[in-house]
Design an enzyme around this catalytic site. Structure first.
Site, PDB file in Angstrom:
ATOM      1  CG  HIS A 107     -53.907  -4.022  48.263  1.00  0.00           C
ATOM      2  ND1 HIS A 107     -53.105  -3.245  47.453  1.00  0.00           N
ATOM      3  CD2 HIS A 107     -55.145  -4.005  47.704  1.00  0.00           C
ATOM      4  CE1 HIS A 107     -53.832  -2.779  46.442  1.00  0.00           C
ATOM      5  NE2 HIS A 107     -55.075  -3.217  46.585  1.00  0.00           N
ATOM      6  CD  GLU A 109     -48.907  -6.609  49.399  1.00  0.00           C
ATOM      7  OE1 GLU A 109     -50.159  -6.595  49.470  1.00  0.00           O
ATOM      8  OE2 GLU A 109     -48.307  -6.707  48.315  1.00  0.00           O
ATOM      9  CB  CYS A 133     -49.772  -1.831  44.731  1.00  0.00           C
ATOM     10  SG  CYS A 133     -50.600  -1.361  46.261  1.00  0.00           S
ATOM     11  CB  CYS A 136     -48.701  -2.522  49.711  1.00  0.00           C
ATOM     12  SG  CYS A 136     -50.380  -3.151  49.643  1.00  0.00           S
TER      13      CYS A 136
HETATM   14  O1  LIG Z   1     -50.076  -4.892  46.465  1.00  0.00           O
HETATM   15  C1  LIG Z   1     -51.126  -5.517  46.155  1.00  0.00           C
HETATM   16  C2  LIG Z   1     -51.793  -5.292  44.963  1.00  0.00           C
HETATM   17  C3  LIG Z   1     -52.986  -5.913  44.741  1.00  0.00           C
HETATM   18  N1  LIG Z   1     -53.509  -6.744  45.663  1.00  0.00           N
HETATM   19  C4  LIG Z   1     -54.798  -7.373  45.415  1.00  0.00           C
HETATM   20  C5  LIG Z   1     -55.950  -6.427  45.210  1.00  0.00           C
HETATM   21  C6  LIG Z   1     -56.868  -7.183  44.296  1.00  0.00           C
HETATM   22  O2  LIG Z   1     -57.715  -8.041  45.066  1.00  0.00           O
HETATM   23  C7  LIG Z   1     -55.906  -8.017  43.457  1.00  0.00           C
HETATM   24  C8  LIG Z   1     -55.546  -7.349  42.165  1.00  0.00           C
HETATM   25  O3  LIG Z   1     -56.568  -7.578  41.282  1.00  0.00           O
HETATM   26  P1  LIG Z   1     -56.355  -7.779  39.696  1.00  0.00           P
HETATM   27  O4  LIG Z   1     -57.557  -8.533  39.277  1.00  0.00           O
HETATM   28  O5  LIG Z   1     -55.087  -8.583  39.509  1.00  0.00           O
HETATM   29  O6  LIG Z   1     -56.265  -6.416  39.119  1.00  0.00           O
HETATM   30  O7  LIG Z   1     -54.712  -8.124  44.224  1.00  0.00           O
HETATM   31  C9  LIG Z   1     -52.830  -7.003  46.832  1.00  0.00           C
HETATM   32  O8  LIG Z   1     -53.292  -7.782  47.692  1.00  0.00           O
HETATM   33  N2  LIG Z   1     -51.644  -6.387  47.036  1.00  0.00           N
HETATM   34 ZN   LIG Z   2     -51.049  -3.092  47.586  1.00  0.00          ZN
END
Ligand SMILES: O=c1ccn([C@H]2C[C@H](O)[C@@H](COP(=O)(O)O)O2)c(=O)[nH]1
Ligand SMILES: [Zn+2]
Length: 188
Positions: A107, A109, A133, A136
């Site tokens: 991710h 972060e 999320c 993170c």
């Molecule tokens: O905290 C976060 C949550 C998600 N991500 C990234 C991980 C994935 O590459 C996308 C999420 O994919 P979706 O197609 O929207 O489900 O975002 C992040 O970097 N940081």
């Molecule tokens: Zn995350």
């Protein structure tokens, strides 16, 4: 121009008055006043960082800023070092978890924290294009980051709800970036 009075250096106030007076007389000497704010600047860098992501669905950018307004880390969502974007899946759905991006992607972060030039991230501000999320959030709390500024929320997702719950408990303030409508055009 002589800058002394009776051999004593003119004080700062006198110099400032002279500069202001000069600017009034000749507007060409005045500084521009339509520069972007720190807040706009950091969110612009965060959005620009997200453009590095190869995720076809969701590009996330994240920037860490210390108390001196220095950028000390930046990251976007992508596969770990040495993991080929061409060999690993960017898809979202499969019965086999080995065939979706979620199993492999780092991710934004997490990358920003891992890539940070400073060892201590205590009290840094974290700018991100999407609310972090739960995974993170755990790292953000452990790194003692002081504030989260996000562009988009994903309120409907349990991961965001869990993250918000942890930030509240850990007393880490979060706020949605307030758009100013300011546009900057970057031709690359
Ligand atoms: O905290 C976060 C949550 C998600 N991500 C990234 C991980 C994935 O590459 C996308 C999420 O994919 P979706 O197609 O929207 O489900 O975002 C992040 O970097 N940081
Ligand atoms: Zn995350």
């Amino acid at each position: 121009m002589n800058n002394t009075t009776n051999g004593v250096m003119k004080n700062g106030t006198e110099n400032l008055c002279r500069i202001l007076e000069n600017a009034k007389l000749n507007p060409e000497n005045a500084k521009r006043d339509d520069y972007i704010s720190w807040e706009e600047y950091f969110m612009a860098v965060t959005i620009a960082t997200s453009h590095r992501s190869k995720d076809p669905a969701t590009q996330v950018g994240c920037v860490l800023v210390n108390e001196d307004n220095h950028v000390v880390g930046a990251g976007y969502n992508g596969f770990p070092n040495g993991i080929s974007d061409d060999e690993y899946p960017w898809g979202k759905q499969s019965e086999n978890p080995l065939e979706t991006k979620y199993t492999y992607v780092v991710h934004a972060e997490m990358n920003a924290i891992m890539n940070a030039t400073a060892r201590q991230l205590k009290n840094c501000r974290l700018y991100t294009t999407r609310f972090p999320c739960n995974e993170c959030a755990k790292l953000i709390i452990q790194a003692r980051i002081g504030e989260i500024i996000y562009l988009d929320d994903k309120e409907e997702q349990w991961q965001s709800q869990a993250a918000r719950k942890m930030f509240d408990t850990a007393r880490i303030p979060t706020r949605k970036y307030q758009k100013t409508g300011r546009k900057i055009v970057i031709e690359l």
